[in-house]
Design an enzyme around this catalytic site. Structure first.
Site, PDB file in Angstrom:
ATOM      1  N   HIS A   1      52.640  14.034  33.911  1.00 53.63           N
ATOM      2  CA  HIS A   1      53.847  14.077  35.031  1.00 53.63           C
ATOM      3  C   HIS A   1      55.098  13.633  34.039  1.00 53.63           C
ATOM      4  O   HIS A   1      56.068  14.077  34.282  1.00 53.63           O
ATOM      5  CB  HIS A   1      53.177  13.002  35.811  1.00 53.63           C
TER       6      HIS A   1
ATOM      7  N   LYS B   1      43.943  10.016  45.091  1.00 54.35           N
ATOM      8  CA  LYS B   1      43.127   8.679  46.087  1.00 54.35           C
ATOM      9  C   LYS B   1      44.126   7.248  45.919  1.00 54.35           C
ATOM     10  O   LYS B   1      44.623   7.391  45.003  1.00 54.35           O
ATOM     11  CB  LYS B   1      41.858   8.195  45.301  1.00 54.35           C
TER      12      LYS B   1
END
Lengths: 281, 185
Positions: free
Chosen positions: B39, B104
Site C-alpha cells: 500500500h 478483517k
C-alpha cells in the site's frame, strides 16, 4: 547432573514450530464447539463453523492454521541439574530450530530486524525466550507462536491501588471492547495483575499457556476469571466482531506480589488460533 | 439471511450500489493482494502520477500475506489481515477507482466517508481461517514487488470465495449494528 545436547533442542524446536502452527489443543477445540452450540448470532455460528472446519483442514494437511505464523515465543524451564552441551546458549539452539522449522514448514517469516527500518530477517528469528530455573533434571520448552493482529490490541495500565478489583475489571472489559473485531474474536484473554511494569506483561502472556478448562488455583482469582469471562461476553463483540454472544473462549488471570504504590494490569490478547505446544527433554 | 450473491470483478458502480451490509457474497474471478508495505508503494506511485502495476478500476484488493506454498500447492494459508492498518492509504486508492476491499476488522471514519463518495464496498472474511480460505484460491502469481515476499502484490483467481459485506456505500456498518444487537447491559 543430566546432560542435554543443544543439537537435540534445535531438532525438537524445528518440529515444534511446524506442529504447533497446524494443530489446536483439544481444550481450544472443545471451547469452540461449546461456543458453536450456545452462540445466539446466526452469522456468529457460521463463523464458528468455518473456524472449526479450518482447524480440521490444518491438522489433516499439517497446514498453518493462520497465515500469521507469529512471533516465535518460547517459555523455557531449565532444571537445576541439567547441563547443556554442544556450544552456544539455549537461545542460540532455539533460534537455529526456529530458522529451520519456519523454512522447512513453509511458515511465514514475519519478523523485521529493526522496528523502524523494517527489513525482514528472512527466517523468523530472533525468537523471544523466557528462561526460568526449576528444580530437577528436565528441560521443558513451550512454544507459543504469537500473531500480530491480537498482540497489537494488548494493553497495559499502571492503576492506582485505590482502583482495586473494579479498576482491574473495567480495564480488561474496556480493552476487549476497544479491540473489537481486530484481535480475531472469539479471543482468549491473558491478564497479568501485579509485579512490575514489565512483569505484569510477562504474566499476561504466561497466562495464555494455561488450558482453557483450567482455573487459577486461588479461589479468589478463579472467581475473577469466571466473572471477567461473563462480562467480556456481554459486550456483544462476538465472533469476528460482527456481533454475538461469544467474544472470548476464556479469561486466564495470573497475579504476583507488587509494590505498595502500584497496581499494574496487563492484558495480552490472543486470537481464536490459540496455539501452543510443549516438549520435554 | 439473504441468499448468496455472486460477484465477479471488475465491479461497476451499479454492482456496488446494490450491496448492503450483511449480504453474503461468493466472489469469482481475479482479485489482487496488497498489505502494509505494498500500500505504501502504491500510494507513492499515485503521488508521483505514475502508473500502478495493475488496473485498479473496478478491482478488489485482498489484505493478505500468505504463508509460502508447499510444492504442488497453489498458495499457502491465506486468511485476511487486520484492515485498519491500510486506512491511511485507502482513500487515495478509492479515488483511482478501487471498488472493493477484503480484510478483517473495522475501518476508520475517513475510509467510510471515501467509500460513500467513491462508491466502494468493504468485505470481511473470517480471520484465522487461512487453511480453509486457501481452498477457494485456484491460481496465484506475483505481479509486483517480489522483494516484499509475503507482502508482494499477487494476482489471485478465486472460486466461491466467501465474504460478507461489512461496510456498504451507504455508510452502513455491520460491526456497529451487530455489536449493538447482542450487547447485554
Amino acid at each position: 547432573m543430566r546432560t542435554i545436547q543443544l543439537s537435540e533442542v534445535t531438532d525438537r524446536v524445528r518440529k515444534l514450530c511446524q506442529q504447533a502452527n497446524s494443530e489446536l489443543g483439544d481444550d481450544v477445540i472443545n471451547a469452540l464447539r461449546k461456543a458453536r452450540e450456545v452462540e445466539e448470532s446466526p452469522t456468529g455460528r457460521r463463523i464458528l463453523d468455518q473456524i472449526l472446519e479450518n482447524a480440521r483442514i490444518a491438522k489433516d494437511r499439517t497446514a498453518p492454521l493462520c497465515q500469521d505464523t507469529g512471533f516465535a515465543v518460547f517459555f523455557a524451564e531449565l532444571g537445576t541439574e541439567v547441563v547443556l552441551e554442544g556450544g552456544g546458549t539455549l537461545k542460540d539452539a532455539i533460534n537455529r530450530g526456529v530458522a529451520q522449522g519456519y523454512k522447512e514448514g513453509f511458515l511465514r517469516k514475519s519478523i523485521v530486524s529493526d522496528p523502524l527500518n523494517r527489513v525482514n530477517t528472512g527466517d523468523n528469528t530472533p525468537a523471544v525466550v523466557h528462561l526460568t530455573q526449576v528444580p530437577g533434571g528436565r528441560l521443558t520448552l513451550t512454544f507459543a507462536p504469537k500473531g500480530g493482529g491480537s498482540e497489537n490490541m494488548s494493553r497495559l495500565a499502571m492503576l492506582k491501588p485505590a482502583d482495586g478489583l473494579e479498576g482491574v475489571k473495567n480495564f480488561v472489559v474496556e480493552t476487549v471492547e476497544k479491540a473489537g473485531a481486530n484481535p480475531c474474536p472469539p479471543i482468549v484473554v491473558g491478564v497479568g495483575i501485579g509485579g512490575t511494569f514489565d512483569y505484569s506483561a510477562y504474566l499476561a502472556k504466561k497466562a495464555l499457556l494455561r488450558r482453557l478448562d483450567s482455573r487459577n488455583p486461588d479461589p479468589f482469582y478463579a472467581k475473577l476469571e469466571e466473572e471477567l469471562l461473563e462480562l467480556v461476553n456481554r459486550t456483544g463483540v462476538g465472533p469476528q466482531g460482527l456481533g454475538g454472544t461469544t467474544t472470548a473462549l476464556g479469561v486466564l488471570v495470573e497475579a504476583h506480589p507488587c509494590h505498595i504504590a502500584s497496581l499494574p494490569v496487563a492484558v495480552n490478547m490472543q486470537c481464536h488460533s490459540a496455539r501452543h505446544m510443549s516438549a520435554s527433554f | 439471511m439473504s441468499q448468496v450473491i455472486s460477484l465477479s470483478p471488475p465491479l461497476s458502480d451499479e454492482d456496488v450500489m446494490r450491496l448492503r451490509i450483511g449480504d453474503e457474497i461468493s466472489l469469482n474471478g481475479v482479485i489482487y493482494t496488497a498489505r502494509d508495505a505494498a500500500h505504501k508503494r502504491l500510494v507513492e506511485l499515485i503521488d508521483k502520477g505514475q502508473e500502478l502495476p495493475f488496473d485498479i478500476r473496478g478491482a478488489i484488493v485482498y489484505y493478505v500475506g500468505p504463508t509460502p506454498a508447499k510444492p504442488g500447492e497453489v498458495i499457502g494459508s491465506a486468511g485476511p489481515t487486520t484492515s485498519y492498518r491500510m486506512d491511511s492509504y485507502t482513500p487515495a486508492l478509492l479515488a483511482q477507482g478501487l471498488k472493493g476491499m477484503i480484510g478483517k476488522g473495522n475501518r476508520g471514519p475517513e475510509v467510510l466517508e471515501a467509500m460513500k463518495k467513491e462508491k466502494a464496498v468493504y468485505f470481511t472474511a473470517v480471520g484465522g481461517a487461512g487453511a480453509l480460505i486457501a481452498d477457494w484460491i485456484t491460481s496465484c502469481g506475483v505481479i509486483a514487488y517480489e522483494d516484499l515476499g509475503a507482502e508482494a502484490i499477487h494476482r489471485l483467481e478465486v472460486k466461491d470465495f466467501q465474504v460478507v459485506v461489512a461496510n456498504d456505500a451507504y455508510g452502513g456498518d455491520l460491526f456497529k449494528e451487530g455489536i449493538a444487537r447482542y450487547r447485554k447491559d
